[in-house]
Design a protein around this motif. Sequence first.
Motif, PDB file in Angstrom:
ATOM      1  N   VAL A  36     -33.952  25.968  -6.215  1.00  0.00           N
ATOM      2  CA  VAL A  36     -33.900  24.580  -5.750  1.00  0.00           C
ATOM      3  C   VAL A  36     -34.567  24.463  -4.389  1.00  0.00           C
ATOM      4  CG1 VAL A  36     -32.392  22.646  -5.176  1.00  0.00           C
ATOM      5  CG2 VAL A  36     -31.762  24.198  -7.028  1.00  0.00           C
ATOM      6  N   GLN A  37     -35.591  23.626  -4.310  1.00  0.00           N
ATOM      7  CA  GLN A  37     -36.325  23.428  -3.069  1.00  0.00           C
ATOM      8  C   GLN A  37     -35.661  22.327  -2.240  1.00  0.00           C
ATOM      9  OE1 GLN A  37     -38.955  25.546  -2.276  1.00  0.00           O
ATOM     10  NE2 GLN A  37     -38.129  26.529  -4.112  1.00  0.00           N
ATOM     11  N   ALA A  38     -34.576  22.688  -1.602  1.00  0.00           N
ATOM     12  CA  ALA A  38     -33.837  21.794  -0.721  1.00  0.00           C
ATOM     13  C   ALA A  38     -33.135  22.667   0.301  1.00  0.00           C
ATOM     14  CB  ALA A  38     -32.825  20.966  -1.501  1.00  0.00           C
ATOM     15  N   GLU A  39     -32.896  22.122   1.486  1.00  0.00           N
ATOM     16  CA  GLU A  39     -32.218  22.929   2.495  1.00  0.00           C
ATOM     17  C   GLU A  39     -30.786  23.252   2.078  1.00  0.00           C
ATOM     18  OE1 GLU A  39     -31.230  22.834   7.290  1.00  0.00           O
ATOM     19  OE2 GLU A  39     -33.034  21.891   6.488  1.00  0.00           O
ATOM     20  N   SER A  40     -30.177  22.319   1.353  1.00  0.00           N
ATOM     21  CA  SER A  40     -28.798  22.509   0.922  1.00  0.00           C
ATOM     22  C   SER A  40     -28.626  21.846  -0.431  1.00  0.00           C
ATOM     23  CB  SER A  40     -27.838  21.893   1.950  1.00  0.00           C
ATOM     24  OG  SER A  40     -26.494  22.111   1.594  1.00  0.00           O
ATOM     25  N   ALA A  41     -27.868  22.484  -1.335  1.00  0.00           N
ATOM     26  CA  ALA A  41     -27.693  21.939  -2.682  1.00  0.00           C
ATOM     27  C   ALA A  41     -26.418  22.479  -3.311  1.00  0.00           C
ATOM     28  CB  ALA A  41     -28.897  22.290  -3.565  1.00  0.00           C
ATOM     29  N   ILE A  42     -25.915  21.715  -4.296  1.00  0.00           N
ATOM     30  CA  ILE A  42     -24.704  22.136  -4.999  1.00  0.00           C
ATOM     31  C   ILE A  42     -24.652  21.452  -6.352  1.00  0.00           C
ATOM     32  CG2 ILE A  42     -23.171  20.307  -4.140  1.00  0.00           C
ATOM     33  CD1 ILE A  42     -21.035  22.523  -3.704  1.00  0.00           C
ATOM     34  N   LEU A  43     -24.038  22.125  -7.339  1.00  0.00           N
ATOM     35  CA  LEU A  43     -23.827  21.568  -8.682  1.00  0.00           C
ATOM     36  C   LEU A  43     -22.373  21.792  -9.061  1.00  0.00           C
ATOM     37  CD1 LEU A  43     -25.064  20.347 -11.319  1.00  0.00           C
ATOM     38  CD2 LEU A  43     -25.387  22.705 -12.101  1.00  0.00           C
ATOM     39  N   VAL A  44     -21.702  20.717  -9.514  1.00  0.00           N
ATOM     40  CA  VAL A  44     -20.260  20.766  -9.773  1.00  0.00           C
ATOM     41  C   VAL A  44     -19.943  20.172 -11.136  1.00  0.00           C
ATOM     42  CG1 VAL A  44     -17.995  19.979  -8.954  1.00  0.00           C
ATOM     43  CG2 VAL A  44     -19.781  20.539  -7.299  1.00  0.00           C
ATOM     44  N   ASP A  45     -19.035  20.802 -11.848  1.00  0.00           N
ATOM     45  CA  ASP A  45     -18.510  20.232 -13.085  1.00  0.00           C
ATOM     46  C   ASP A  45     -17.544  19.114 -12.713  1.00  0.00           C
ATOM     47  OD1 ASP A  45     -17.779  20.094 -15.925  1.00  0.00           O
ATOM     48  OD2 ASP A  45     -15.878  20.951 -15.253  1.00  0.00           O
ATOM     49  N   ARG A 292     -36.602  14.894  -4.280  1.00  0.00           N
ATOM     50  CA  ARG A 292     -35.147  14.818  -4.417  1.00  0.00           C
ATOM     51  C   ARG A 292     -34.729  14.614  -5.872  1.00  0.00           C
ATOM     52  NH1 ARG A 292     -34.052   9.223  -1.018  1.00  0.00           N
ATOM     53  NH2 ARG A 292     -35.171   7.779  -2.377  1.00  0.00           N
ATOM     54  N   PHE A 293     -35.573  13.917  -6.648  1.00  0.00           N
ATOM     55  CA  PHE A 293     -35.264  13.719  -8.062  1.00  0.00           C
ATOM     56  C   PHE A 293     -35.689  14.938  -8.896  1.00  0.00           C
ATOM     57  CE2 PHE A 293     -36.122   9.299  -6.474  1.00  0.00           C
ATOM     58  CZ  PHE A 293     -34.774   8.942  -6.380  1.00  0.00           C
ATOM     59  N   GLN A 294     -36.803  15.546  -8.539  1.00  0.00           N
ATOM     60  CA  GLN A 294     -37.250  16.742  -9.252  1.00  0.00           C
ATOM     61  C   GLN A 294     -36.256  17.882  -9.094  1.00  0.00           C
ATOM     62  OE1 GLN A 294     -40.962  17.078  -7.223  1.00  0.00           O
ATOM     63  NE2 GLN A 294     -42.083  15.710  -8.627  1.00  0.00           N
ATOM     64  N   GLN A 295     -35.720  18.068  -7.887  1.00  0.00           N
ATOM     65  CA  GLN A 295     -34.758  19.140  -7.651  1.00  0.00           C
ATOM     66  C   GLN A 295     -33.404  18.825  -8.288  1.00  0.00           C
ATOM     67  OE1 GLN A 295     -36.118  21.882  -6.484  1.00  0.00           O
ATOM     68  NE2 GLN A 295     -37.967  20.609  -6.364  1.00  0.00           N
ATOM     69  N   THR A 296     -33.057  17.542  -8.328  1.00  0.00           N
ATOM     70  CA  THR A 296     -31.832  17.143  -9.036  1.00  0.00           C
ATOM     71  C   THR A 296     -31.956  17.459 -10.518  1.00  0.00           C
ATOM     72  OG1 THR A 296     -31.292  15.392  -7.449  1.00  0.00           O
ATOM     73  CG2 THR A 296     -30.378  15.177  -9.667  1.00  0.00           C
ATOM     74  N   ALA A 297     -33.109  17.153 -11.107  1.00  0.00           N
ATOM     75  CA  ALA A 297     -33.335  17.458 -12.522  1.00  0.00           C
ATOM     76  C   ALA A 297     -33.217  18.958 -12.773  1.00  0.00           C
ATOM     77  CB  ALA A 297     -34.706  16.947 -12.958  1.00  0.00           C
ATOM     78  N   ARG A 298     -33.709  19.753 -11.829  1.00  0.00           N
ATOM     79  CA  ARG A 298     -33.635  21.209 -11.972  1.00  0.00           C
ATOM     80  C   ARG A 298     -32.168  21.673 -11.983  1.00  0.00           C
ATOM     81  NH1 ARG A 298     -37.859  24.583  -8.463  1.00  0.00           N
ATOM     82  NH2 ARG A 298     -39.172  23.362  -9.864  1.00  0.00           N
ATOM     83  N   LEU A 299     -31.360  21.085 -11.118  1.00  0.00           N
ATOM     84  CA  LEU A 299     -29.932  21.430 -11.094  1.00  0.00           C
ATOM     85  C   LEU A 299     -29.245  20.994 -12.384  1.00  0.00           C
ATOM     86  CD1 LEU A 299     -28.844  20.513  -7.448  1.00  0.00           C
ATOM     87  CD2 LEU A 299     -28.671  22.769  -8.509  1.00  0.00           C
ATOM     88  N   MET A 300     -29.515  19.761 -12.805  1.00  0.00           N
ATOM     89  CA  MET A 300     -28.878  19.242 -14.018  1.00  0.00           C
ATOM     90  C   MET A 300     -29.289  20.051 -15.244  1.00  0.00           C
ATOM     91  SD  MET A 300     -26.778  16.823 -13.330  1.00  0.00           S
ATOM     92  CE  MET A 300     -26.379  15.612 -12.052  1.00  0.00           C
ATOM     93  N   ASP A 301     -30.556  20.403 -15.336  1.00  0.00           N
ATOM     94  CA  ASP A 301     -31.014  21.236 -16.457  1.00  0.00           C
ATOM     95  C   ASP A 301     -30.266  22.563 -16.485  1.00  0.00           C
ATOM     96  OD1 ASP A 301     -32.824  19.398 -17.397  1.00  0.00           O
ATOM     97  OD2 ASP A 301     -34.578  20.319 -16.453  1.00  0.00           O
ATOM     98  N   TYR A 302     -30.076  23.128 -15.318  1.00  0.00           N
ATOM     99  CA  TYR A 302     -29.350  24.401 -15.235  1.00  0.00           C
ATOM    100  C   TYR A 302     -27.934  24.239 -15.792  1.00  0.00           C
ATOM    101  CZ  TYR A 302     -27.027  28.483 -13.198  1.00  0.00           C
ATOM    102  OH  TYR A 302     -26.300  29.642 -13.010  1.00  0.00           O
ATOM    103  N   GLY A 303     -27.285  23.129 -15.454  1.00  0.00           N
ATOM    104  CA  GLY A 303     -25.941  22.905 -15.955  1.00  0.00           C
ATOM    105  C   GLY A 303     -25.899  22.677 -17.454  1.00  0.00           C
ATOM    106  N   PHE A 304     -26.684  21.721 -17.928  1.00  0.00           N
ATOM    107  CA  PHE A 304     -26.640  21.358 -19.345  1.00  0.00           C
ATOM    108  C   PHE A 304     -27.180  22.462 -20.256  1.00  0.00           C
ATOM    109  CE2 PHE A 304     -26.697  16.911 -17.610  1.00  0.00           C
ATOM    110  CZ  PHE A 304     -25.445  16.541 -18.118  1.00  0.00           C
ATOM    111  N   ASN A 305     -28.120  23.265 -19.791  1.00  0.00           N
ATOM    112  CA  ASN A 305     -28.744  24.286 -20.635  1.00  0.00           C
ATOM    113  C   ASN A 305     -28.000  25.621 -20.639  1.00  0.00           C
ATOM    114  OD1 ASN A 305     -30.774  22.459 -21.213  1.00  0.00           O
ATOM    115  ND2 ASN A 305     -32.185  23.260 -19.687  1.00  0.00           N
TER     116      ASN A 305
END
Length: 447
Positions: A36-45, A292-305
């Motif tokens: 993820v190309q962001a200084e800070s990021a998180i993915l939560v169920d 910000r949307f491209q990196q969000t999609a990357r996080l969401m893909d990681y979760g759903f896939n």
Amino acid sequence: MKHKLTKGLSFLLIAIVMVTTIIGQPLSAKAAGPDVQAESAILVDAETGKILFSKNPDIALPPASMTKMMTEYLVWEAIENGKISWNTTTQISDYAYSISANNSFSGVGLTQSKDYTVQQLYDAMAINSDNATSIALAELIAGSEGEFVKMMNAKAKEMGLPDYKFVNSTGLANSDLGENYPKGTEQDASNRLSARSTALLAYNLVNDYPKALTISSVPSAEFDGQTIRNWNWMLPHDPETASSLQQFYYKGIDGLKTGHTDLAGYCFAGTAERNDQRYISVVMKTESVEARFQQTARLMDYGFNNFDQKELFAKGYQLENKSTLPIAKGKEDNVQIATNNSFVVPVKGEQAKNYNLEYHLDKDKLNKDGELTAPIKKGEKVGTAELVFNGETDYGYISAGDSKTTVDLVAQDTVEKDNWFMLTLGAIADFFTGLFSTVVDTVKGWF
């Protein structure tokens, strides 16, 4: 011949190193999660609060307009408590009007000496990220933005946000507010949230007030004779703008809040649901509005896939060799104990085998011999069962005290207290047993 053999071995060694490096990199990247190309990021169920991925989640950064999620939460709470309603009206103060009239903030353009409903103001804030309407709502609920800021910080503390500082209701820097910066704050101050805190705020908003998503998911709306548009490009926008935004559309996205300032960079707290599975993501300080949307999609893909909700331990589960507890003064010698709820967790691959349960009995309910004392009622809590992860990487839960990690251990049957006659016989037997042991020990001492 020797030279050729040495040269051949050298090439073989180089090839082995290259293959090892090539193979090793993807495996390492896969283990670490998405890049993820962001200084800070998180993915939560969103259901359990389980953190599935994080990158520098505890750096406190300016959240920009993601701040408005707290303003939104307090509006919903005020409506729930009957303090205001969606039809409550208010007019625009000089302060709010000055922000609305400032073209650098690109707001919806409010009019003074006109009644606006809470619904209108909230829609402009949640859909178009308008700043002046946020201030108007803060003033309506608390009397002033300064008092509202106190409510924001108190609610953050109540939610257990680990890193936070609210100084206004909008996410602008206080210096942008001129002399109107909220009383009790500093003129050069900005709001601060970490990605973890932002995700926990979103988690509370989504779970406590899920209807907020019916508004955050609106791509465009009519406000005061004009069309206002949502800054969330991942929504299914109307045909007029779809051609330019279609590349960012993401199935299932229905919120939550974008944010941008020069200091904060481009931020986004997103949430998406597919097949009854919802995730919450936060990216902070990405490089561009698109990123910000491209990196969000990357996080969401990681979760759903990669993750599936699995019931690891069913309701009524019993640990082997720990399924009963002894009973003192009861008509039965023991009672069955089991979990009163199931453990459901988002699991990646073979992670399920890394989970087990640990029992923690309530010591206040046990006597010195480790027995429960009758009477015991069916369903009575006797302790807790804790879900424990023994794998290599575990990000924990968004809330430190999340109840999803423990369930109650309860008695499976009622055990009545024995009648007085049997208790008396038992006491007599215990007395003589103890006396006999004392005598035996004394006699042994003689010899």
